[in-house]
Scaffold this motif. Structure first.
Motif, PDB file in Angstrom:
ATOM      1  N   VAL A 258       0.864  -1.185   0.000  1.00 13.20           N
ATOM      2  CA  VAL A 258       0.000   0.000   0.000  1.00 13.20           C
ATOM      3  C   VAL A 258       0.899   1.232   0.000  1.00 13.20           C
ATOM      4  CG1 VAL A 258      -1.804   1.285   1.192  1.00 13.20           C
ATOM      5  CG2 VAL A 258      -1.843  -1.210   1.209  1.00 13.20           C
ATOM      6  N   LEU A 259       0.925   1.937  -1.114  1.00 11.47           N
ATOM      7  CA  LEU A 259       1.743   3.143  -1.214  1.00 11.47           C
ATOM      8  C   LEU A 259       1.236   4.230  -0.294  1.00 11.47           C
ATOM      9  CD1 LEU A 259       2.176   3.349  -5.090  1.00 11.47           C
ATOM     10  CD2 LEU A 259       3.826   2.518  -3.428  1.00 11.47           C
ATOM     11  N   GLY A 260      -0.079   4.292  -0.136  1.00  5.51           N
ATOM     12  CA  GLY A 260      -0.643   5.285   0.764  1.00  5.51           C
ATOM     13  C   GLY A 260      -2.095   5.567   0.436  1.00  5.51           C
ATOM     14  N   ALA A 261      -2.796   6.069   1.428  1.00  3.31           N
ATOM     15  CA  ALA A 261      -4.133   6.625   1.224  1.00  3.31           C
ATOM     16  C   ALA A 261      -3.965   8.112   0.952  1.00  3.31           C
ATOM     17  CB  ALA A 261      -4.999   6.397   2.455  1.00  3.31           C
ATOM     18  N   VAL A 262      -4.619   8.604  -0.087  1.00  4.50           N
ATOM     19  CA  VAL A 262      -4.482  10.003  -0.502  1.00  4.50           C
ATOM     20  C   VAL A 262      -5.775  10.754  -0.199  1.00  4.50           C
ATOM     21  CG1 VAL A 262      -3.965  11.575  -2.384  1.00  4.50           C
ATOM     22  CG2 VAL A 262      -2.955   9.283  -2.372  1.00  4.50           C
ATOM     23  N   PRO A 263      -5.798  11.624   0.808  1.00  2.00           N
ATOM     24  CA  PRO A 263      -7.001  12.431   1.053  1.00  2.00           C
ATOM     25  C   PRO A 263      -7.332  13.267  -0.177  1.00  2.00           C
ATOM     26  CG  PRO A 263      -5.504  12.534   2.928  1.00  2.00           C
ATOM     27  CD  PRO A 263      -4.752  11.864   1.817  1.00  2.00           C
ATOM     28  N   ASN A 264      -8.574  13.155  -0.628  1.00  6.87           N
ATOM     29  CA  ASN A 264      -8.994  13.805  -1.859  1.00  6.87           C
ATOM     30  C   ASN A 264     -10.323  14.522  -1.614  1.00  6.87           C
ATOM     31  OD1 ASN A 264      -8.693  14.434  -4.611  1.00  6.87           O
ATOM     32  ND2 ASN A 264      -9.991  12.734  -5.234  1.00  6.87           N
ATOM     33  N   LYS A 265     -10.587  15.566  -2.385  1.00  8.78           N
ATOM     34  CA  LYS A 265     -11.804  16.374  -2.241  1.00  8.78           C
ATOM     35  C   LYS A 265     -11.888  16.989  -0.839  1.00  8.78           C
ATOM     36  CE  LYS A 265     -14.493  13.683  -5.593  1.00  8.78           C
ATOM     37  NZ  LYS A 265     -15.785  13.014  -5.868  1.00  8.78           N
TER      38      LYS A 265
END
Length: 289
Positions: free
Chosen positions: A198-205
């Motif tokens: 898992v490269l990462g969770a990207v907070p979006n919007k």
């Protein structure tokens, strides 16, 4: 090669926008990029790059035919270019991928003289890419599958071994993140012989509201790496890019389109930073879940 699948089991969290824009951000860094659109739905990554003119052509060669061992041409002929990014576009045949892989498995196993031979359905995309020398041709491989689990996702994850997960700080986004570790473990069990990084969770919007902060805090409680970049809500900019079938970079650069507003410009810098962060993960260490 830097391979990853952009995926979230929640729809509408910006998965395709993230994949499309990151592809261009990697290309801007001088990296050779291949993007594969495995989502059979209309209006996805293929549309965003303006390459959907052959999607409904039943006579056209497409990725599914290569995956079931019935290609009508070379893999290189599937690849089209837009904005310095190479793309394998979506095709309507992807809608029947699971059934076609099952039929191909039955035929291959019935006709192979080796009684122990097994046609492994989830490994066919990787086979196609290796046979086409994609790992030695490109610096970056990005795959955009649909949100639902199934052969599209399994093939994408087996081919890349890494996930980048868009996270919308909302009840919908929180539900998609909760239990994601179990989902990753389930994918590893399904695929058998790979570890899923898992490269990462990207907070979006992200809007900066108290509600957003609540769900961002919840994300930090999960056993997942979090990318050092948050993408703000930019509906107008992204909508204009979508309508013109370009990325936000092209929207900024081409005088045919409108100029980006001052508050929109940092979004480009965020994607540049995110592409650099992803690249560094592969330069520094082997990515593991």
């Amino acid at each position: 090669m830097i391979p990853y699948t952009v995926w979230s089991e929640a729809g509408g969290v910006g998965k395709t926008t993230l994949a499309t824009t990151l592809a261009r951000a990697h290309a801007n860094r001088g990296q050779d990029v291949l993007v594969i659109d495995m989502d059979p739905q209309d209006g996805g990554l293929t549309h965003h790059f303006g390459l959907d003119d052959r999607k409904a052509d039943g006579e056209a060669d497409n990725l599914v035919l290569h995956m079931i061992g019935r290609p009508r041409g070379d893999f290189d002929d599937l690849v089209r270019s837009s904005e310095g990014v190479d793309v394998v576009p979506s095709h309507n045949m992807l809608g029947t991928l699971a059934d076609l892989l099952s039929k191909a498995a039955e035929l291959e196993e019935d006709t192979n003289p080796d009684p122990d031979y097994e046609f492994e359905k989830e490994k066919q995309l990787r086979r196609v890419l290796v046979d086409a020398n994609v790992p030695s041709t490109y610096d970056v491989l990005i795959i955009d599958p649909p949100a639902s689990e199934g052969q599209h996702l399994y093939n994408a994850v087996y081919a890349t071994s890494n996930l980048l997960i868009p996270f919308e700080p909302s009840p919908k986004g929180e539900r998609s993140i909760q239990g994601l570790r179990d989902v990753v473990n389930g994918l590893e069990d399904e695929l058998g012989d790979i570890d899923v990084g898992v490269l990462g969770a990207v907070p979006n919007k992200v809007k900066g509201t108290n509600v957003n902060s609540k769900y961002l805090d919840a994300l930090e409680q999960e056993d997942l790496p979090i990318a050092p970049v948050s993408i703000g809500e930019r509906g107008s900019m992204l909508g204009d890019a979508w309508d013109n079938q370009v990325t936000i970079y092209e929207l900024d650069e081409d005088e045919e389109y409108r100029d980006l507003r001052d508050y929109e410009q940092p979004t480009l810098e965020k994607f540049d930073e995110l592409a650099a962060y992803i690249t560094e993960q592969f330069q520094n260490t082997e990515v593991k879940a």
